[in-house]
Write a protein that holds these residues in place. Sequence first.
Motif, short mmCIF file in Angstrom:
data_model
loop_
_atom_site.label_atom_id
_atom_site.label_comp_id
_atom_site.label_asym_id
_atom_site.label_seq_id
_atom_site.Cartn_x
_atom_site.Cartn_y
_atom_site.Cartn_z
N GLY A 46 8.25 -3.65 -8.36
CA GLY A 46 7.92 -2.32 -7.86
C GLY A 46 9.08 -1.67 -7.13
N PHE A 47 9.82 -2.46 -6.37
CA PHE A 47 10.98 -1.94 -5.64
C PHE A 47 11.98 -1.32 -6.62
N TYR A 48 12.34 -2.09 -7.64
CA TYR A 48 13.37 -1.59 -8.55
C TYR A 48 12.84 -0.56 -9.54
N GLU A 49 11.58 -0.60 -9.85
CA GLU A 49 11.02 0.50 -10.64
C GLU A 49 11.13 1.81 -9.87
N THR A 50 10.94 1.72 -8.54
CA THR A 50 11.02 2.92 -7.70
C THR A 50 12.45 3.46 -7.64
N ILE A 60 23.39 4.52 -8.20
CA ILE A 60 24.14 3.52 -7.44
C ILE A 60 24.48 2.31 -8.30
N PHE A 61 23.62 2.01 -9.26
CA PHE A 61 23.72 0.75 -9.97
C PHE A 61 24.59 0.85 -11.22
N HIS A 62 25.22 -0.28 -11.55
CA HIS A 62 26.04 -0.38 -12.74
C HIS A 62 25.18 -0.90 -13.90
N ASP A 63 25.60 -0.60 -15.09
CA ASP A 63 24.87 -1.08 -16.26
C ASP A 63 24.78 -2.61 -16.25
N GLY A 64 23.57 -3.10 -16.48
CA GLY A 64 23.38 -4.53 -16.63
C GLY A 64 23.27 -5.34 -15.36
N GLU A 65 23.31 -4.68 -14.19
CA GLU A 65 23.29 -5.48 -12.96
C GLU A 65 21.89 -5.67 -12.36
N ARG A 66 20.89 -5.07 -12.97
CA ARG A 66 19.56 -5.17 -12.36
C ARG A 66 19.10 -6.62 -12.16
N PRO A 67 19.29 -7.53 -13.11
CA PRO A 67 18.84 -8.91 -12.85
C PRO A 67 19.48 -9.52 -11.60
N ASP A 68 20.75 -9.26 -11.38
CA ASP A 68 21.41 -9.79 -10.19
C ASP A 68 20.86 -9.17 -8.91
N ARG A 69 20.61 -7.86 -8.97
CA ARG A 69 20.07 -7.18 -7.78
C ARG A 69 18.63 -7.66 -7.50
N THR A 72 18.88 -10.94 -5.75
CA THR A 72 19.27 -10.76 -4.36
C THR A 72 18.08 -10.32 -3.51
N LEU A 73 17.29 -9.38 -4.05
CA LEU A 73 16.12 -8.90 -3.31
C LEU A 73 15.08 -10.02 -3.16
N ALA A 74 14.89 -10.81 -4.19
CA ALA A 74 13.95 -11.93 -4.11
C ALA A 74 14.39 -12.92 -3.04
N TRP A 77 13.46 -11.39 0.26
CA TRP A 77 12.01 -11.51 0.45
C TRP A 77 11.65 -12.88 1.00
N ARG A 78 12.17 -13.92 0.36
CA ARG A 78 11.84 -15.28 0.80
C ARG A 78 12.41 -15.58 2.18
N ARG A 79 13.64 -15.17 2.41
CA ARG A 79 14.26 -15.43 3.72
C ARG A 79 13.52 -14.69 4.83
N THR A 80 13.06 -13.49 4.53
CA THR A 80 12.35 -12.69 5.52
C THR A 80 11.00 -13.30 5.86
N LEU A 81 10.28 -13.75 4.86
CA LEU A 81 8.94 -14.29 5.11
C LEU A 81 8.99 -15.72 5.65
N GLU A 82 9.91 -16.51 5.17
CA GLU A 82 9.99 -17.91 5.59
C GLU A 82 10.70 -18.07 6.93
N GLY A 83 11.54 -17.09 7.27
CA GLY A 83 12.26 -17.14 8.52
C GLY A 83 13.39 -18.16 8.48
N PRO A 84 13.96 -18.45 9.63
CA PRO A 84 13.61 -17.83 10.92
C PRO A 84 14.17 -16.41 11.04
N LEU A 85 13.42 -15.56 11.69
CA LEU A 85 13.85 -14.18 11.92
C LEU A 85 14.57 -14.14 13.28
N ASP A 86 15.77 -14.67 13.26
CA ASP A 86 16.53 -14.90 14.48
C ASP A 86 17.80 -14.07 14.50
N ASP A 87 18.73 -14.42 15.39
CA ASP A 87 19.98 -13.66 15.49
C ASP A 87 20.77 -13.71 14.19
#
Length: 208
Positions: A46-50, A60-69, A72-74, A77-87
């Motif tokens: 949904g993020f990248y469809e938007t 902003i994006f270059h041809d063919g880079e969507r899988p890499d982006r 990166t977003l995935a 997502w995991r780092r944000t939810l799993e934490g730690p949300l620290d310095d």
Amino acid sequence: MENMYVVARAAVDQMPPEFRFRPQDSALIHKYCASILPLEPEFVSGFYETVYAHPPTAAIFHDGERPDREATLANWWRRTLEGPLDDDYFAWMAMVGLVHVVRGVSNPMMLAMTDYFARFVIDRLPKIAAEAAAASPDAAATNAEVFELSWAFSRLRATVGAVIAHGYDEAVVSAMYNVAGMQKSLLKRLCDQEAASALREARKEMRG
């Protein structure tokens, strides 16, 4: 330029305390992490469809880079939810501000998509809470807890957005100094003067 930890802390310190991300917010998100994590494919898609559907952000994006982006977003997502949300996490977000300068991602674009993240999760919280209650009635979330979890994601969105934006602004200021030798205090004074002049013109236009 100041290191990313200093930049992140400066951004957070400027926020009213009621809207800063808090340790208890992190604990509450961690409690529901296992229920929210599986939403990753839907969120990333949904993020990248938007952003790809909107010409200014798609440019902003270059041809063919969507899988890499998407990868990166995935990871974010995991780092944000799993934490730690620290310095370390918020210093990483300050560094994202530098990445956005390099890639041409403006703060309005970034802030819109941090809101997308928060709304995506918040809109699904009632269903997540109901599923958790059905699976384990003893661990059922109260309405008050779901409300607080919504606020936890709102404060996370606000803090992440503030830190990234401040990292972006500090990168621009640092570049002005490194390229033109313009001290931060001088740049601020010149910006203030230009803003005051623009404000006078804007007020004339509004009255006109």
